[in-house]
Design a protein around this motif. Structure first.
Motif, PDB file in Angstrom:
ATOM      1  N   ILE A 145       0.850  -1.197   0.000  1.00 60.47           N
ATOM      2  CA  ILE A 145       0.000   0.000   0.000  1.00 60.47           C
ATOM      3  C   ILE A 145       0.882   1.242   0.000  1.00 60.47           C
ATOM      4  CG2 ILE A 145      -1.772   1.322   1.213  1.00 60.47           C
ATOM      5  CD1 ILE A 145      -2.737  -1.200   2.515  1.00 60.47           C
ATOM      6  N   HIS A 146       0.608   2.146  -0.936  1.00 53.78           N
ATOM      7  CA  HIS A 146       1.271   3.446  -0.967  1.00 53.78           C
ATOM      8  C   HIS A 146       0.264   4.500  -0.528  1.00 53.78           C
ATOM      9  CE1 HIS A 146       2.448   7.119  -3.585  1.00 53.78           C
ATOM     10  NE2 HIS A 146       2.945   7.246  -2.362  1.00 53.78           N
ATOM     11  N   ILE A 147       0.570   5.207   0.552  1.00 45.46           N
ATOM     12  CA  ILE A 147      -0.277   6.295   1.058  1.00 45.46           C
ATOM     13  C   ILE A 147       0.438   7.607   0.777  1.00 45.46           C
ATOM     14  CG2 ILE A 147      -1.510   7.247   3.035  1.00 45.46           C
ATOM     15  CD1 ILE A 147      -1.412   4.509   4.325  1.00 45.46           C
ATOM     16  N   ASP A 148      -0.107   8.397  -0.127  1.00 45.31           N
ATOM     17  CA  ASP A 148       0.512   9.656  -0.553  1.00 45.31           C
ATOM     18  C   ASP A 148      -0.044  10.822   0.253  1.00 45.31           C
ATOM     19  OD1 ASP A 148       2.179  11.261  -2.039  1.00 45.31           O
ATOM     20  OD2 ASP A 148       0.835  11.414  -3.757  1.00 45.31           O
ATOM     21  N   GLU A 149       0.765  11.881   0.364  1.00 48.51           N
ATOM     22  CA  GLU A 149       0.398  13.075   1.148  1.00 48.51           C
ATOM     23  C   GLU A 149       0.017  12.665   2.573  1.00 48.51           C
ATOM     24  OE1 GLU A 149       1.039  15.897   0.078  1.00 48.51           O
ATOM     25  OE2 GLU A 149       1.192  15.611  -2.082  1.00 48.51           O
ATOM     26  N   CYS A 150       0.789  11.780   3.123  1.00 51.69           N
ATOM     27  CA  CYS A 150       0.435  11.142   4.396  1.00 51.69           C
ATOM     28  C   CYS A 150       0.416  12.120   5.562  1.00 51.69           C
ATOM     29  CB  CYS A 150       1.424  10.008   4.667  1.00 51.69           C
ATOM     30  SG  CYS A 150       0.878   8.846   5.917  1.00 51.69           S
ATOM     31  N   GLN A 151       1.120  13.253   5.430  1.00 53.04           N
ATOM     32  CA  GLN A 151       1.148  14.208   6.533  1.00 53.04           C
ATOM     33  C   GLN A 151      -0.243  14.737   6.861  1.00 53.04           C
ATOM     34  OE1 GLN A 151       2.514  14.851   3.560  1.00 53.04           O
ATOM     35  NE2 GLN A 151       1.377  16.612   2.779  1.00 53.04           N
ATOM     36  N   HIS A 152      -1.162  14.720   5.868  1.00 51.06           N
ATOM     37  CA  HIS A 152      -2.500  15.249   6.107  1.00 51.06           C
ATOM     38  C   HIS A 152      -3.222  14.487   7.216  1.00 51.06           C
ATOM     39  CE1 HIS A 152      -2.412  18.170   2.996  1.00 51.06           C
ATOM     40  NE2 HIS A 152      -2.319  17.302   2.012  1.00 51.06           N
ATOM     41  N   MET A 153      -2.940  13.202   7.338  1.00 54.93           N
ATOM     42  CA  MET A 153      -3.636  12.393   8.330  1.00 54.93           C
ATOM     43  C   MET A 153      -3.187  12.736   9.746  1.00 54.93           C
ATOM     44  SD  MET A 153      -4.199   8.290   8.191  1.00 54.93           S
ATOM     45  CE  MET A 153      -2.435   7.945   8.193  1.00 54.93           C
ATOM     46  N   PHE A 154      -1.993  13.285   9.872  1.00 51.69           N
ATOM     47  CA  PHE A 154      -1.451  13.555  11.204  1.00 51.69           C
ATOM     48  C   PHE A 154      -1.595  15.017  11.632  1.00 51.69           C
ATOM     49  CE2 PHE A 154       1.047   9.853   9.757  1.00 51.69           C
ATOM     50  CZ  PHE A 154       0.850   8.996  10.843  1.00 51.69           C
ATOM     51  N   GLU A 155      -1.994  15.884  10.701  1.00 51.08           N
ATOM     52  CA  GLU A 155      -1.953  17.325  10.969  1.00 51.08           C
ATOM     53  C   GLU A 155      -2.795  17.739  12.177  1.00 51.08           C
ATOM     54  OE1 GLU A 155      -0.978  19.205   6.567  1.00 51.08           O
ATOM     55  OE2 GLU A 155      -3.058  18.961   7.196  1.00 51.08           O
ATOM     56  N   THR A 156      -3.946  17.112  12.346  1.00 52.37           N
ATOM     57  CA  THR A 156      -4.843  17.534  13.424  1.00 52.37           C
ATOM     58  C   THR A 156      -4.856  16.553  14.595  1.00 52.37           C
ATOM     59  OG1 THR A 156      -6.727  16.431  12.358  1.00 52.37           O
ATOM     60  CG2 THR A 156      -6.328  18.744  11.801  1.00 52.37           C
ATOM     61  N   LEU A 157      -3.979  15.558  14.570  1.00 55.31           N
ATOM     62  CA  LEU A 157      -3.980  14.536  15.619  1.00 55.31           C
ATOM     63  C   LEU A 157      -3.112  14.931  16.804  1.00 55.31           C
ATOM     64  CD1 LEU A 157      -3.670  11.212  13.564  1.00 55.31           C
ATOM     65  CD2 LEU A 157      -5.741  12.397  14.305  1.00 55.31           C
ATOM     66  N   GLY A 158      -3.594  14.641  17.980  1.00 54.66           N
ATOM     67  CA  GLY A 158      -2.789  14.801  19.173  1.00 54.66           C
ATOM     68  C   GLY A 158      -1.868  13.596  19.340  1.00 54.66           C
ATOM     69  N   GLU A 159      -1.124  13.587  20.410  1.00 63.00           N
ATOM     70  CA  GLU A 159      -0.152  12.513  20.643  1.00 63.00           C
ATOM     71  C   GLU A 159      -0.829  11.155  20.768  1.00 63.00           C
ATOM     72  OE1 GLU A 159       3.036  11.168  24.086  1.00 63.00           O
ATOM     73  OE2 GLU A 159       2.763  13.304  23.660  1.00 63.00           O
ATOM     74  N   LYS A 160      -1.956  11.111  21.465  1.00 62.06           N
ATOM     75  CA  LYS A 160      -2.648   9.835  21.673  1.00 62.06           C
ATOM     76  C   LYS A 160      -3.160   9.263  20.357  1.00 62.06           C
ATOM     77  CE  LYS A 160      -6.460   7.731  24.274  1.00 62.06           C
ATOM     78  NZ  LYS A 160      -7.561   7.981  25.260  1.00 62.06           N
ATOM     79  N   GLU A 161      -3.796  10.100  19.534  1.00 62.14           N
ATOM     80  CA  GLU A 161      -4.322   9.635  18.257  1.00 62.14           C
ATOM     81  C   GLU A 161      -3.192   9.270  17.289  1.00 62.14           C
ATOM     82  OE1 GLU A 161      -7.603   9.165  16.941  1.00 62.14           O
ATOM     83  OE2 GLU A 161      -7.813   8.979  19.106  1.00 62.14           O
ATOM     84  N   THR A 162      -2.110  10.049  17.317  1.00 60.68           N
ATOM     85  CA  THR A 162      -0.961   9.743  16.464  1.00 60.68           C
ATOM     86  C   THR A 162      -0.401   8.372  16.795  1.00 60.68           C
ATOM     87  OG1 THR A 162      -0.362  12.068  16.165  1.00 60.68           O
ATOM     88  CG2 THR A 162       1.381  10.443  15.830  1.00 60.68           C
ATOM     89  N   ARG A 163      -0.273   8.098  18.078  1.00 62.10           N
ATOM     90  CA  ARG A 163       0.249   6.799  18.506  1.00 62.10           C
ATOM     91  C   ARG A 163      -0.685   5.669  18.063  1.00 62.10           C
ATOM     92  NH1 ARG A 163       4.226   5.964  21.725  1.00 62.10           N
ATOM     93  NH2 ARG A 163       4.153   8.095  22.562  1.00 62.10           N
ATOM     94  N   LYS A 164      -1.997   5.916  18.127  1.00 62.18           N
ATOM     95  CA  LYS A 164      -2.961   4.887  17.726  1.00 62.18           C
ATOM     96  C   LYS A 164      -2.832   4.572  16.244  1.00 62.18           C
ATOM     97  CE  LYS A 164      -7.128   5.829  16.574  1.00 62.18           C
ATOM     98  NZ  LYS A 164      -8.518   6.312  16.525  1.00 62.18           N
ATOM     99  N   VAL A 165      -2.708   5.604  15.415  1.00 65.02           N
ATOM    100  CA  VAL A 165      -2.583   5.396  13.980  1.00 65.02           C
ATOM    101  C   VAL A 165      -1.287   4.654  13.654  1.00 65.02           C
ATOM    102  CG1 VAL A 165      -2.236   6.578  11.771  1.00 65.02           C
ATOM    103  CG2 VAL A 165      -4.035   7.347  13.329  1.00 65.02           C
ATOM    104  N   ILE A 166      -0.196   5.067  14.272  1.00 61.25           N
ATOM    105  CA  ILE A 166       1.087   4.406  14.020  1.00 61.25           C
ATOM    106  C   ILE A 166       1.029   2.943  14.445  1.00 61.25           C
ATOM    107  CG2 ILE A 166       3.500   4.313  14.767  1.00 61.25           C
ATOM    108  CD1 ILE A 166       3.487   7.367  14.767  1.00 61.25           C
ATOM    109  N   ASN A 167       0.420   2.674  15.609  1.00 61.11           N
ATOM    110  CA  ASN A 167       0.283   1.286  16.052  1.00 61.11           C
ATOM    111  C   ASN A 167      -0.555   0.469  15.069  1.00 61.11           C
ATOM    112  OD1 ASN A 167       1.855   1.538  18.354  1.00 61.11           O
ATOM    113  ND2 ASN A 167       0.125   2.099  19.672  1.00 61.11           N
ATOM    114  N   SER A 168      -1.560   1.097  14.500  1.00 57.38           N
ATOM    115  CA  SER A 168      -2.409   0.394  13.527  1.00 57.38           C
ATOM    116  C   SER A 168      -1.630   0.056  12.262  1.00 57.38           C
ATOM    117  CB  SER A 168      -3.630   1.246  13.177  1.00 57.38           C
ATOM    118  OG  SER A 168      -4.432   1.490  14.315  1.00 57.38           O
ATOM    119  N   ILE A 169      -0.808   1.000  11.805  1.00 59.67           N
ATOM    120  CA  ILE A 169       0.017   0.738  10.614  1.00 59.67           C
ATOM    121  C   ILE A 169       1.002  -0.385  10.909  1.00 59.67           C
ATOM    122  CG2 ILE A 169       1.722   1.704   9.023  1.00 59.67           C
ATOM    123  CD1 ILE A 169       0.393   4.434   9.408  1.00 59.67           C
ATOM    124  N   LYS A 170       1.606  -0.344  12.090  1.00 61.52           N
ATOM    125  CA  LYS A 170       2.542  -1.416  12.467  1.00 61.52           C
ATOM    126  C   LYS A 170       1.841  -2.764  12.486  1.00 61.52           C
ATOM    127  CE  LYS A 170       3.994   0.205  16.388  1.00 61.52           C
ATOM    128  NZ  LYS A 170       4.731   0.292  17.661  1.00 61.52           N
TER     129      LYS A 170
END
Length: 319
Positions: A145-170
Motif C-alpha cells: 500500500i502506498h499512502i501519498d500526502e500522508c502528513q494530512h492524516m497527522f496534521e490535526t492529531l494529538g499525541e494519543k491519536e498519532t500513537r494509535k494510527v502508528i500502532n495500527s500501521i505497524k
C-alpha cells in the motif's frame, strides 16, 4: 542542433496532454527502485522461508512539487513490469491512496475498502472498518500500500491519536496471516511522525526526494534531457536557449524543484504558436511573467542578477 520536425497540427489540449504524459527517468529513480526492491525482496524471502516476519517499508519525503508522487508511481509500474510475480509465487498487487486535509484513520479505511471493491457504511466502527480492510487486502491479493500526502492524516492529531494510527500501521506490517509492505510519502515533516515511535522507525527506510542542485553537472544534464525531449515532441528548435545560463535561471525561477520546472516546460512548449519554429529567451520570459504576474524587475529570464528575484510569490504586476 536539435532535430526539428514538421510542427504537428493538433489542439492545444492534445499537445499539452502529450507533453504532460512524458516521463524522464532521472538518477534518483535508480535509488528509489533499489530501496523499493529491498523491501519487496525481504517480503518475498519471508514467504519463501515460511516464517512469519514483519514487513519493511519506505517513507519518501520531499518538498511539495519535488516530484515524489510521479516518481513513486513510475517505480511501482517498473516493479510490476520487471517482476509481475515474486519468486514465492505471489503476484505483485498494490494499492495507492492519496490523502487530503480532511482524512481521518476511519475515513482512510473506508476509502481503502472502496478501492478494493467492497462498500461499507460510515456507521461502522473504526475497528470493524479496518478489520474489513485486512480481509479485502487478502481477498484481492494486495500486499503493498502506498499512502501519498500522508502528513494530512497527522496534521490535526494529538499525541494519543498519532500513537494509535502508528500502532495500527505497524499491525498491518506485522500481521501474522497477511502482512503488508507500506510506502508513505509526503513533505519532510512526515519524518517527525515516523520517528515518533522507535519500533515504527525501525521498520521504515527513508528516501529524500531532493531538489535540483544547480552546481551539479548531472542535475543540469537531466534538465537538458527533459528540455530536449519536450522540444522534439513539438518540433521546436531550442539551440538559442539551450545554455547553462538559461537552465540556471529556469531552476532558480521554480525553487529548484523538479515538478515545478517540468510543469513550466510543459506550459512553454504547449504555448508556442504554430508559426514559430524556435524557442527564444523572450518567449520564456513572457510565459514566466504570465504565470507569475511579475514585472521585468522580478523576472529571472530578464534580470541580470536573477537570483535576487522573488520567485515564491504571485506578484500580479507589482514592481
Amino acid at each position: 542542433m536539435t532535430d526539428v520536425r514538421v510542427r504537428p497540427q493538433e489542439s492545444d489540449a492534445k499537445r499539452r496532454a502529450k507533453l504532460k504524459g512524458l516521463f524522464f527517468e532521472m538518477s534518483r529513480a535508480a535509488e528509489l527502485d533499489r530501496l523499493l526492491m529491498s523491501a519487496v525482496n525481504d517480503f518475498d524471502a519471508s514467504l519463501l522461508c515460511g516464517e512469519h516476519q514483519e514487513c519493511n517499508g519506505l517513507v519518501v519525503v520531499g518538498e511539495s512539487n519535488s516530484g515524489k508522487t510521479r516518481e513513486i508511481n513510475r517505480a511501482l509500474l517498473r516493479l510490476t513490469q520487471r517482476q509481475p510475480v515474486l519468486e514465492s509465487g505471489r503476484a505483485v498487487r498494490y494499492l495507492q491512496i492519496a490523502l487530503d486535509g480532511e482524512t481521518t484513520w476511519k475515513s482512510l479505511g473506508l476509502h481503502v475498502v472502496s478501492e478494493l471493491g467492497y462498500q461499507m457504511t460510515g456507521r461502522r466502527t473504526e475497528h470493524e472498518i479496518w478489520t474489513q480492510v485486512r480481509r479485502q487486502l487478502e481477498r484481492t491479493g494486495t500486499w503493498l500500500i502506498h499512502i501519498d500526502e500522508c502528513q494530512h492524516m497527522f496534521e490535526t492529531l494529538g499525541e494519543k491519536e498519532t500513537r494509535k494510527v502508528i500502532n495500527s500501521i505497524k499491525t498491518f506490517m506485522k500481521h501474522r496471516h497477511w502482512p503488508v509492505v507500506i510506502v508513505l510519502s509526503g513533505i519532510p515533516e512526515l519524518l517527525d511522525k515516523v520517528n515518533f515511535d522507535p519500533q515504527f522507525r525501525n521498520l521504515m527506510t527513508p528516501f529524500h526526494m531532493g531538489a535540483i542542485n544547480p552546481l551539479s553537472e548531472n542535475d543540469l544534464d537531466e534538465i537538458d534531457t527533459a528540455f530536449v525531449g519536450y522540444a522534439q515532441v513539438v518540433g521546436v528548435d531550442i539551440e538559442e536557449v539551450r545554455t547553462q545560463d538559461v537552465y540556471l535561471r529556469l531552476c532558480h525561477a521554480h525553487g529548484n524543484l523538479y515538478g515545478r520546472v517540468f510543469k513550466f516546460m510543459v506550459d512553454v512548449f504547449s504555448s508556442i504558436p504554430p508559426d514559430k519554429d524556435h524557442l527564444t529567451l523572450d518567449f520564456l520570459a513572457e510565459r514566466y511573467a504570465e504565470r507569475m504576474g511579475c514585472m521585468p524587475g522580478h523576472n529571472p529570464f530578464v534580470r541580470d542578477d536573477y537570483e535576487a528575484c522573488d520567485v515564491d510569490s504571485l506578484l500580479a504586476g507589482v514592481v
